[in-house]
Design an enzyme around this catalytic site. Sequence first.
Site, PDB file in Angstrom:
ATOM      1  N   ASN A   1       7.890  -9.877  -1.511  1.00 13.95           N
ATOM      2  CA  ASN A   1       7.679 -11.342  -1.575  1.00 13.95           C
ATOM      3  C   ASN A   1       6.251 -11.669  -2.022  1.00 13.95           C
ATOM      4  OD1 ASN A   1       6.046 -10.814   0.592  1.00 13.95           O
ATOM      5  ND2 ASN A   1       7.155 -12.106   2.058  1.00 13.95           N
TER       6      ASN A   1
ATOM      7  N   ASP B   1      -6.577  -0.480  22.546  1.00 12.63           N
ATOM      8  CA  ASP B   1      -6.770   0.850  21.926  1.00 12.63           C
ATOM      9  C   ASP B   1      -6.479   1.968  22.915  1.00 12.63           C
ATOM     10  OD1 ASP B   1      -7.363   0.050  19.445  1.00 12.63           O
ATOM     11  OD2 ASP B   1      -9.507   0.444  19.516  1.00 12.63           O
TER      12      ASP B   1
ATOM     13  N   LYS C   1       8.816  -2.626  15.454  1.00 13.19           N
ATOM     14  CA  LYS C   1       9.144  -1.301  14.915  1.00 13.19           C
ATOM     15  C   LYS C   1      10.177  -0.624  15.821  1.00 13.19           C
ATOM     16  CE  LYS C   1       6.544  -1.185  11.260  1.00 13.19           C
ATOM     17  NZ  LYS C   1       7.189  -1.241   9.935  1.00 13.19           N
TER      18      LYS C   1
ATOM     19  N   ARG D   1     -12.050  -1.772  22.068  1.00 14.25           N
ATOM     20  CA  ARG D   1     -11.176  -2.852  21.566  1.00 14.25           C
ATOM     21  C   ARG D   1      -9.940  -2.904  22.463  1.00 14.25           C
ATOM     22  NH1 ARG D   1      -8.942  -2.200  15.459  1.00 14.25           N
ATOM     23  NH2 ARG D   1      -7.949  -0.375  16.426  1.00 14.25           N
TER      24      ARG D   1
ATOM     25  N   TYR E   1       0.828  -1.211   0.000  1.00  9.32           N
ATOM     26  CA  TYR E   1       0.000   0.000   0.000  1.00  9.32           C
ATOM     27  C   TYR E   1       0.865   1.266   0.000  1.00  9.32           C
ATOM     28  CZ  TYR E   1      -3.353   3.401   2.065  1.00  9.32           C
ATOM     29  OH  TYR E   1      -4.138   4.501   2.342  1.00  9.32           O
TER      30      TYR E   1
ATOM     31  N   LYS F   1       2.195  -6.374   9.355  1.00 16.00           N
ATOM     32  CA  LYS F   1       1.774  -5.120  10.007  1.00 16.00           C
ATOM     33  C   LYS F   1       0.414  -5.179  10.704  1.00 16.00           C
ATOM     34  CE  LYS F   1      -0.729  -3.267   6.159  1.00 16.00           C
ATOM     35  NZ  LYS F   1      -1.231  -2.032   5.589  1.00 16.00           N
TER      36      LYS F   1
ATOM     37  N   PHE G   1       1.568   8.017  11.370  1.00 13.44           N
ATOM     38  CA  PHE G   1       0.357   7.985  12.181  1.00 13.44           C
ATOM     39  C   PHE G   1      -0.634   7.070  11.460  1.00 13.44           C
ATOM     40  CE2 PHE G   1       1.152  10.470  15.971  1.00 13.44           C
ATOM     41  CZ  PHE G   1       2.483  10.755  15.722  1.00 13.44           C
TER      42      PHE G   1
ATOM     43  N   SER H   1       6.463   3.613  13.138  1.00 14.98           N
ATOM     44  CA  SER H   1       5.029   3.828  13.383  1.00 14.98           C
ATOM     45  C   SER H   1       4.819   4.579  14.690  1.00 14.98           C
ATOM     46  CB  SER H   1       4.336   2.457  13.462  1.00 14.98           C
ATOM     47  OG  SER H   1       3.035   2.588  13.977  1.00 14.98           O
ATOM     48  N   ALA H   2       3.773   5.367  14.744  1.00 16.81           N
ATOM     49  CA  ALA H   2       3.407   6.096  15.965  1.00 16.81           C
ATOM     50  C   ALA H   2       3.056   5.128  17.081  1.00 16.81           C
ATOM     51  CB  ALA H   2       2.218   6.999  15.682  1.00 16.81           C
TER      52      ALA H   2
ATOM     53  N   TYR I   1       3.890  -6.339  17.122  1.00 14.82           N
ATOM     54  CA  TYR I   1       4.086  -5.533  15.899  1.00 14.82           C
ATOM     55  C   TYR I   1       4.809  -4.234  16.255  1.00 14.82           C
ATOM     56  CZ  TYR I   1       3.107  -1.877  12.591  1.00 14.82           C
ATOM     57  OH  TYR I   1       3.248  -0.803  11.755  1.00 14.82           O
TER      58      TYR I   1
HETATM   59  C1  WQD Z   1      -8.478   3.737  14.443  1.00 13.64           C
HETATM   60  C2  WQD Z   1      -9.641   4.099  15.364  1.00 13.64           C
HETATM   61  C3  WQD Z   1     -10.364   2.272  16.727  1.00 13.64           C
HETATM   62  C4  WQD Z   1     -11.809  -0.164  13.348  1.00 13.64           C
HETATM   63  C5  WQD Z   1      -3.293   0.776  13.862  1.00 13.64           C
HETATM   64  C6  WQD Z   1      -1.908   0.315  14.223  1.00 13.64           C
HETATM   65  C7  WQD Z   1      -0.895   1.303  13.717  1.00 13.64           C
HETATM   66  C8  WQD Z   1      -1.081   1.501  12.236  1.00 13.64           C
HETATM   67  C9  WQD Z   1      -2.496   1.972  11.953  1.00 13.64           C
HETATM   68  C10 WQD Z   1       0.379  -0.009  11.065  1.00 13.64           C
HETATM   69  C11 WQD Z   1      -9.499   3.521  16.771  1.00 13.64           C
HETATM   70  C12 WQD Z   1     -11.466   2.695  15.750  1.00 13.64           C
HETATM   71  C13 WQD Z   1     -11.265   0.859  14.114  1.00 13.64           C
HETATM   72  C14 WQD Z   1     -13.194  -0.466  13.480  1.00 13.64           C
HETATM   73  C15 WQD Z   1     -13.395   1.292  15.118  1.00 13.64           C
HETATM   74  N1  WQD Z   1      -0.848   0.299  11.531  1.00 13.64           N
HETATM   75  N2  WQD Z   1     -12.042   1.578  14.971  1.00 13.64           N
HETATM   76  N3  WQD Z   1     -13.936   0.281  14.367  1.00 13.64           N
HETATM   77  O1  WQD Z   1      -5.503   1.184  15.970  1.00 13.64           O
HETATM   78  O2  WQD Z   1      -5.081   3.674  15.519  1.00 13.64           O
HETATM   79  O3  WQD Z   1      -3.578   1.988  14.514  1.00 13.64           O
HETATM   80  O4  WQD Z   1      -3.384   0.957  12.468  1.00 13.64           O
HETATM   81  O5  WQD Z   1       1.357   0.671  11.069  1.00 13.64           O
HETATM   82  O6  WQD Z   1       0.394   0.797  13.975  1.00 13.64           O
HETATM   83  O7  WQD Z   1      -1.805   0.283  15.645  1.00 13.64           O
HETATM   84  O8  WQD Z   1      -5.891   2.188  13.672  1.00 13.64           O
HETATM   85  O9  WQD Z   1      -7.738   2.038  12.063  1.00 13.64           O
HETATM   86  O10 WQD Z   1      -7.395   0.117  13.694  1.00 13.64           O
HETATM   87  O11 WQD Z   1      -8.297   2.314  14.523  1.00 13.64           O
HETATM   88  O12 WQD Z   1     -14.100   1.926  15.933  1.00 13.64           O
HETATM   89  O13 WQD Z   1     -13.753  -1.395  12.805  1.00 13.64           O
HETATM   90  O14 WQD Z   1     -10.845   3.554  14.825  1.00 13.64           O
HETATM   91  O15 WQD Z   1     -10.929   1.977  18.009  1.00 13.64           O
HETATM   92  O16 WQD Z   1     -10.044   4.461  17.672  1.00 13.64           O
HETATM   93  P1  WQD Z   1      -5.067   2.268  15.040  1.00 13.64           P
HETATM   94  P2  WQD Z   1      -7.360   1.583  13.427  1.00 13.64           P
END
Ligand code: WQD
Length: 339
Positions: A35, A297, A155, A294, A14, A87, A180, A127-128, A151
Amino acid sequence: MEKKTILVTGGTGYIGSHTCVALMQAGYEVIALDNLYNSNEVVLDRIKEITGERPKFYQTDVLDKEGLRKVFAENHIDAVIHFAGYKAVGESVEIPLTYYENNISGSVNLYEVMKDAGCKTIVFSSSATVYGDPASVPIKEDFPVSTTNPYGTTKLFNERILEDVYTSDHEWSVMLLRYFNPIGAHKSGLLGEVPNGTPNNLVPYIARVANGQLEYLRVWGNDYKTPDGTGVRDYIHVVDLANGHISAVKYALEHKGVEKINLGTGKGYSVLDVLHAYEKACGKTLPYKILARRAGDIAECYADTEKAKKLLGWQAQYDIDEMCRDSWNFTLKNPNGIH
Ligand code: WQD
């Protein structure tokens, strides 16, 4: 002047594919390596449709050290942008050893082959998530780091390994880019995010609700200390992120040392903010249900973006409406991913 050659590991993924496009359009020679575990070689044809050129490609796994050596033996590589890695946060909790082998051992293979080939310029996809649950926001690069899943730990370990490599040899240039939340897609609709199975991340999930593949969005908790109670994140357009890598690799080719840099917009949006922005993009009302939080989170996470602006002269340009517009355009054009 001779074109600089950049090896992009994870180049059909991506963020990797968007970065290949940005590099080629910025005048770099690009070699893509992947890969194909989590992506498709068709992406290279899509890159050609956008740029007019298909990048040189190696189907190689970073665990295949001899395969990596072959890439460096056959090409003069000026810098590496290293995206290749697993990831999925949830998956990393279930199969940590697979994550440590691929994301750590695989990366060490790459760094060793780079050292032996005399290529000492690397931009690493961090990653953040390394910040864990921040004490305050916006998050600065000198904030404490702590990870809560394998994960994120891979990083952080890669950051530490590359810092130690620089300490051992000051000829290295290391850019540790802390992303982010990347979302959106190339405006052509030819490149975008294609998650495996049911998406874990918010926007790919919303996209499937919008195109009828999923029934409703599950909102993971609305009892956080945030304006509307739902989680707040710093969503950044993948094209902005790709452009951040162009600025980072240019800086890395001109400077030695280690720099940790946030790549975000500096703005936080809640789950419901994003849902409503997506409704505007797709012209539909999108159903959702509020469910329990979740595990793992955090409430709020968004970037202080001053360092990227000062050091790289880079800042994000796209807003949440443009991110959702481009995500929806890609989803409409690729309902079943890129094949
Ligand atoms: C975002 C917000 C969820 C799905 C993760 C990884 C990070 C990076 C990005 C790789 C949160 C909420 C989500 C859903 C929801 N990945 N949510 N319903 O957790 O901030 O970060 O992905 O590098 O390293 O940790 O991203 O998109 O999963 O969640 O309510 O079906 O959306 O609770 O508040 P996240 P996310």
